[in-house]
Write a protein that holds these residues in place. Structure first.
Motif, mmCIF file in Angstrom:
data_model
loop_
_atom_site.group_PDB
_atom_site.id
_atom_site.type_symbol
_atom_site.label_atom_id
_atom_site.label_comp_id
_atom_site.label_asym_id
_atom_site.label_seq_id
_atom_site.Cartn_x
_atom_site.Cartn_y
_atom_site.Cartn_z
ATOM 1 N N GLU A 174 53.966 19.366 38.569
ATOM 2 C CA GLU A 174 52.557 19.416 39.108
ATOM 3 C C GLU A 174 52.179 20.806 39.340
ATOM 4 O O GLU A 174 51.082 21.422 38.626
ATOM 5 C CB GLU A 174 52.163 18.775 40.343
ATOM 6 C CG GLU A 174 51.746 17.447 39.996
ATOM 7 C CD GLU A 174 51.183 16.741 41.229
ATOM 8 O OE1 GLU A 174 50.537 17.104 42.073
ATOM 9 O OE2 GLU A 174 51.382 15.367 41.368
ATOM 10 N N MET A 175 53.282 21.694 39.906
ATOM 11 C CA MET A 175 52.832 23.060 39.976
ATOM 12 C C MET A 175 53.006 23.811 38.838
ATOM 13 O O MET A 175 52.024 24.573 38.649
ATOM 14 C CB MET A 175 53.782 23.678 41.193
ATOM 15 C CG MET A 175 53.586 23.295 42.444
ATOM 16 S SD MET A 175 51.905 23.595 43.205
ATOM 17 C CE MET A 175 51.841 25.097 43.168
ATOM 18 N N ARG A 176 53.623 23.554 38.170
ATOM 19 C CA ARG A 176 53.812 24.225 36.724
ATOM 20 C C ARG A 176 52.613 24.025 35.954
ATOM 21 O O ARG A 176 52.028 24.829 35.258
ATOM 22 C CB ARG A 176 54.979 23.855 35.932
ATOM 23 C CG ARG A 176 56.471 24.442 36.377
ATOM 24 C CD ARG A 176 57.666 23.710 35.758
ATOM 25 N NE ARG A 176 57.557 23.838 34.182
ATOM 26 C CZ ARG A 176 58.146 23.363 33.275
ATOM 27 N NH1 ARG A 176 59.287 22.606 33.789
ATOM 28 N NH2 ARG A 176 58.322 23.529 32.010
ATOM 29 N N LEU A 177 52.256 22.757 35.990
ATOM 30 C CA LEU A 177 50.877 22.402 35.010
ATOM 31 C C LEU A 177 49.773 23.108 35.903
ATOM 32 O O LEU A 177 48.884 23.628 34.834
ATOM 33 C CB LEU A 177 50.665 20.795 35.333
ATOM 34 C CG LEU A 177 51.730 20.096 34.229
ATOM 35 C CD1 LEU A 177 51.661 18.639 34.385
ATOM 36 C CD2 LEU A 177 51.592 20.464 32.929
ATOM 37 N N LEU A 178 49.522 23.028 37.022
ATOM 38 C CA LEU A 178 48.633 23.596 37.821
ATOM 39 C C LEU A 178 48.581 25.410 37.437
ATOM 40 O O LEU A 178 47.496 25.763 37.486
ATOM 41 C CB LEU A 178 48.557 23.452 39.154
ATOM 42 C CG LEU A 178 48.367 22.135 39.614
ATOM 43 C CD1 LEU A 178 48.504 21.765 41.233
ATOM 44 C CD2 LEU A 178 46.847 21.654 39.325
#
Length: 186
Positions: free
Chosen positions: A78-82
């Protein structure tokens, strides 16, 4: 045109959804798809002739990987995508869930695949997802098919059977206000 072809056509015409599919594909996850409202809302918007897409509360990226089913991995993804989408004008409210562990949350036997896992979601119409293959072709999964989605119904999934959860979701999400032609099917 079949219902599946129609959904693919609508997805291809939606630049935001296509961009989202391309971004998700970059993670190279096993059995991944963008599911729930990503497909469901698109169809309901089209059936109701909405001039613009209903904003997504979240982008449900689901996948299946028994090798690392930790919540920590989902948080990292999720952090990578955000981070990847932080500079975009449109919001990308990612929600990443490995379906290989979701049976624990739901008190069920282990799921065997992403498609098996989403076949236990509360509403039949929500159990639909889209992904991109390596060549950029859209692939759809829907363990119950697309007939209910195109019928304008909100159908309690008999495999799930959580009637209270079903009613709460319909009310809390405001589906009947946003798409007033929908009918509840229990």
């Amino acid at each position: 045109m079949t219902q599946q072809q129609q959904i693919i056509h609508w997805l291809q015409a939606d630049s935001y959804r296509m961009q989202t599919l391309h971004i998700a594909r970059e993670l190279k996850l096993s059995q991944w798809c963008l599911a729930a409202g990503f497909v469901r809302n698109l169809v309901w918007d089209q059936l109701h002739s909405h001039p613009s897409s209903t904003p997504l509360n979240d982008i449900d990226l689901v996948y299946f990987d028994k090798q690392d089913a930790s919540e920590q991995r989902d948080s990292q993804l999720e952090m990578r995508l955000l981070q990847k989408t932080a500079s975009h004008k449109a919001p990308f409210p990612w929600s990443v869930k490995n379906q290989a562990r979701m049976h624990l949350r739901n008190g069920r036997q282990p799921y065997t695949s992403t498609e098996d896992a989403i076949s236990y979601w509360v509403e039949v119409e929500t159990a639909a997802g889209a992904s991109l293959d390596a060549q950029g072709n859209i692939e759809l999964i829907a363990p119950f098919g697309f007939a209910a989605l195109f019928a304008g119904t909100i159908t309690l999934n008999a495999k799930n059977g959580e009637l209270d959860t079903y009613h709460q979701r319909v009310n809390d999400k405001g589906w009947l206000q946003r798409w007033p032609d929908l009918r509840r099917i229990i």
